[in-house]
Write an enzyme that holds these catalytic residues in place. Structure first.
Site, PDB file in Angstrom:
ATOM      1  N   LYS A  31     -17.148  10.751   7.096  1.00 17.87           N
ATOM      2  CA  LYS A  31     -15.731  10.854   6.745  1.00 17.87           C
ATOM      3  C   LYS A  31     -15.299  12.288   7.047  1.00 17.87           C
ATOM      4  O   LYS A  31     -16.016  13.234   6.703  1.00 17.87           O
ATOM      5  CB  LYS A  31     -15.575  10.538   5.250  1.00 17.87           C
ATOM      6  CG  LYS A  31     -14.210  10.844   4.680  1.00 17.87           C
ATOM      7  CD  LYS A  31     -14.062  10.211   3.312  1.00 17.87           C
ATOM      8  CE  LYS A  31     -12.831  10.735   2.594  1.00 17.87           C
ATOM      9  NZ  LYS A  31     -12.183   9.729   1.761  1.00 17.87           N
ATOM     10  N   GLU A  90     -10.843   0.690   0.764  1.00 22.46           N
ATOM     11  CA  GLU A  90     -11.804   1.600   0.136  1.00 22.46           C
ATOM     12  C   GLU A  90     -11.277   1.832  -1.276  1.00 22.46           C
ATOM     13  O   GLU A  90     -10.287   2.531  -1.465  1.00 22.46           O
ATOM     14  CB  GLU A  90     -11.860   2.904   0.944  1.00 22.46           C
ATOM     15  CG  GLU A  90     -12.720   3.991   0.326  1.00 22.46           C
ATOM     16  CD  GLU A  90     -12.520   5.337   1.028  1.00 22.46           C
ATOM     17  OE1 GLU A  90     -12.349   5.385   2.270  1.00 22.46           O
ATOM     18  OE2 GLU A  90     -12.520   6.358   0.314  1.00 22.46           O
ATOM     19  N   THR A 138     -14.691   7.698  -3.162  1.00 25.18           N
ATOM     20  CA  THR A 138     -14.878   8.736  -4.184  1.00 25.18           C
ATOM     21  C   THR A 138     -16.151   8.483  -5.002  1.00 25.18           C
ATOM     22  O   THR A 138     -16.164   8.642  -6.229  1.00 25.18           O
ATOM     23  CB  THR A 138     -13.640   8.867  -5.112  1.00 25.18           C
ATOM     24  OG1 THR A 138     -12.448   8.699  -4.337  1.00 25.18           O
ATOM     25  CG2 THR A 138     -13.566  10.246  -5.757  1.00 25.18           C
ATOM     26  N   ARG A 169     -12.033   6.587  -8.761  1.00 28.62           N
ATOM     27  CA  ARG A 169     -11.286   7.603  -9.513  1.00 28.62           C
ATOM     28  C   ARG A 169     -10.723   7.001 -10.779  1.00 28.62           C
ATOM     29  O   ARG A 169     -10.126   7.702 -11.581  1.00 28.62           O
ATOM     30  CB  ARG A 169     -10.119   8.124  -8.657  1.00 28.62           C
ATOM     31  CG  ARG A 169     -10.562   9.045  -7.566  1.00 28.62           C
ATOM     32  CD  ARG A 169      -9.399   9.428  -6.670  1.00 28.62           C
ATOM     33  NE  ARG A 169      -9.859   9.431  -5.303  1.00 28.62           N
ATOM     34  CZ  ARG A 169      -9.101   9.657  -4.253  1.00 28.62           C
ATOM     35  NH1 ARG A 169      -7.812   9.906  -4.409  1.00 28.62           N
ATOM     36  NH2 ARG A 169      -9.605   9.650  -3.052  1.00 28.62           N
TER      37      ARG A 169
HETATM   38  C1  3PG Z   1      -9.086   9.988   0.296  1.00 28.44           C
HETATM   39  O1  3PG Z   1      -9.714   9.850  -0.706  1.00 28.44           O
HETATM   40  O2  3PG Z   1      -9.530   9.655   1.400  1.00 28.44           O
HETATM   41  C2  3PG Z   1      -7.765  10.648   0.228  1.00 28.44           C
HETATM   42  O3  3PG Z   1      -7.330  10.814  -1.043  1.00 28.44           O
HETATM   43  C3  3PG Z   1      -6.718   9.922   1.006  1.00 28.44           C
HETATM   44  O4  3PG Z   1      -5.829  10.885   1.397  1.00 28.44           O
HETATM   45  P1  3PG Z   1      -4.268  10.597   1.465  1.00 28.44           P
HETATM   46  O5  3PG Z   1      -3.820  10.300   0.072  1.00 28.44           O
HETATM   47  O6  3PG Z   1      -3.673  11.861   2.016  1.00 28.44           O
HETATM   48  O7  3PG Z   1      -4.072   9.416   2.373  1.00 28.44           O
END
Ligand code: 3PG
Length: 317
Positions: A128, A40, A68, A44
């Site tokens: 999600k 994924e 995101t 960002r």
């Molecule tokens: C996301 O966008 O799903 C999170 O930033 C992932 O979370 P993590 O960095 O705690 O794995």
């Protein structure tokens, strides 16, 4: 196979923050080598769109989605670049509707009953759950799935190999996402071996294989009784069933017609369907006549057609 089944079988979705699209091919290869042909790629960074494009061009077998994604513009851009699914940290109805109108699987982030309800009313069933750990983790998911049993979650936020077991074992969890398998600095510094190793460890953890029991084949029920008596001198207590006798759950004596030239090995795993998909790449094929399923049609037990060293192998949840 539908996309959600593919994601469930993989069980893991590396969440990627990539600052330089020149690293895209190396990253894709490192993930694939680690046994996770999926990512994924989060919007960002300015490099996300090009990175998606380059990953899917270099390695068409990798399943790349966009993360995101905050609005319709980004969703359009991601799909143009080859993203096969769209993930958002929250629930934006315009983005969801655009994806639905364009047949793009979309997984918006939710973390409360009200948000799940809104998502359901938009016709979604896979969401999600974000940020997972900060919002109560698996106990929260189990609570949400009381009123919403039809929903399944991709969980991210605060999960890593050390705490993913509970998620892997939860039937409401479709897959586990996270940045721990390929952090931004590892990508920046081209630590491809490290990413591959972290992916391998995550794959092991998501299946959680452990030896459930060892199976011995008796010739007939009388022979099974003799074997049980023999083993009882080691302090093992017989639990006589219809077709087999368990000795302290560790050894199963098959009363007759036991599988395997010498016997069998039973392995426990969190998700039998997922483990079957994983093991198929090593040549294992399911013996369909042995499959047991739960009320939701998920496998809970199966033997494989193949043996190892004369031992039949079965999985059990
Ligand atoms: C996301 O966008 O799903 C999170 O930033 C992932 O979370 P993590 O960095 O705690 O794995």
């Amino acid at each position: 196979m539908d996309l959600e089944k593919t994601i469930e079988n993989l069980g893991l979705v590396p969440v990627i923050v990539i600052n330089n699209a020149d690293k895209a091919e190396g990253l894709a290869k490192a993930l694939i080598d680690g046994g996770i042909p999926c990512a994924e790629v989060t919007f960002r960074t300015a490099a996300a769109a090009e990175a998606i494009q380059r990953m899917v061009k270099a390695y068409p077998q990798i399943l790349v989605g966009a993360g995101t994604v905050l609005n319709v513009e980004q969703a359009k851009k991601a799909v143009e670049c080859g993203a096969k699914f769209v993930v958002s940290p929250g629930l934006d109805e315009d983005t969801v509707r655009w994806c639905q109108a364009n047949n793009v699987p979309v997984y918006p982030g939710v973390c409360s009953a009200s948000e799940v309800q809104r998502a359901l009313n938009l016709g979604l069933k896979v969401l999600k759950f974000f940020p997972a750990e900060a919002n109560g983790g698996v106990p929260m998911i189990n609570n949400l799935c009381g009123p919403f049993p039809q929903v399944r979650f991709m969980t991210t936020g605060g999960i890593s190999t050390s705490n993913l077991a509970e998620y892997a074992a939860c039937p409401h969890v479709l897959a586990i996402g996270g940045s721990w398998m390929a952090k931004a600095d590892m990508i920046e510094n081209e630590c491809w071996d490290q990413i591959t190793e972290l992916c391998r460890q995550a794959v092991c953890a998501v299946h959680g294989f452990t030896l459930a029991h060892f199976g011995i084949n008796a010739e007939n029920p009388e022979h099974a009784e003799v074997l049980a008596k023999g083993l009882s001198v080691f302090g093992l207590n017989p639990d006589v069933g219809r077709s087999s006798t368990f000795m302290n759950k560790d050894i199963e004596i098959m009363h007759q017609n036991g599988r395997g030239v010498h016997g069998h090995l039973g392995f426990r795993t969190y998700n039998v369907d997922r483990a079957v998909a994983y093991l198929s790449q090593f040549g294992f094929t399911v013996n369909e006549s042995t499959v047991k399923k739960d009320a939701k049609g998920r496998m809970t037990f199966c033997y494989f057609n193949e043996q190892i060293g004369g031992f039949a192998i079965h999985l059990v949840k």
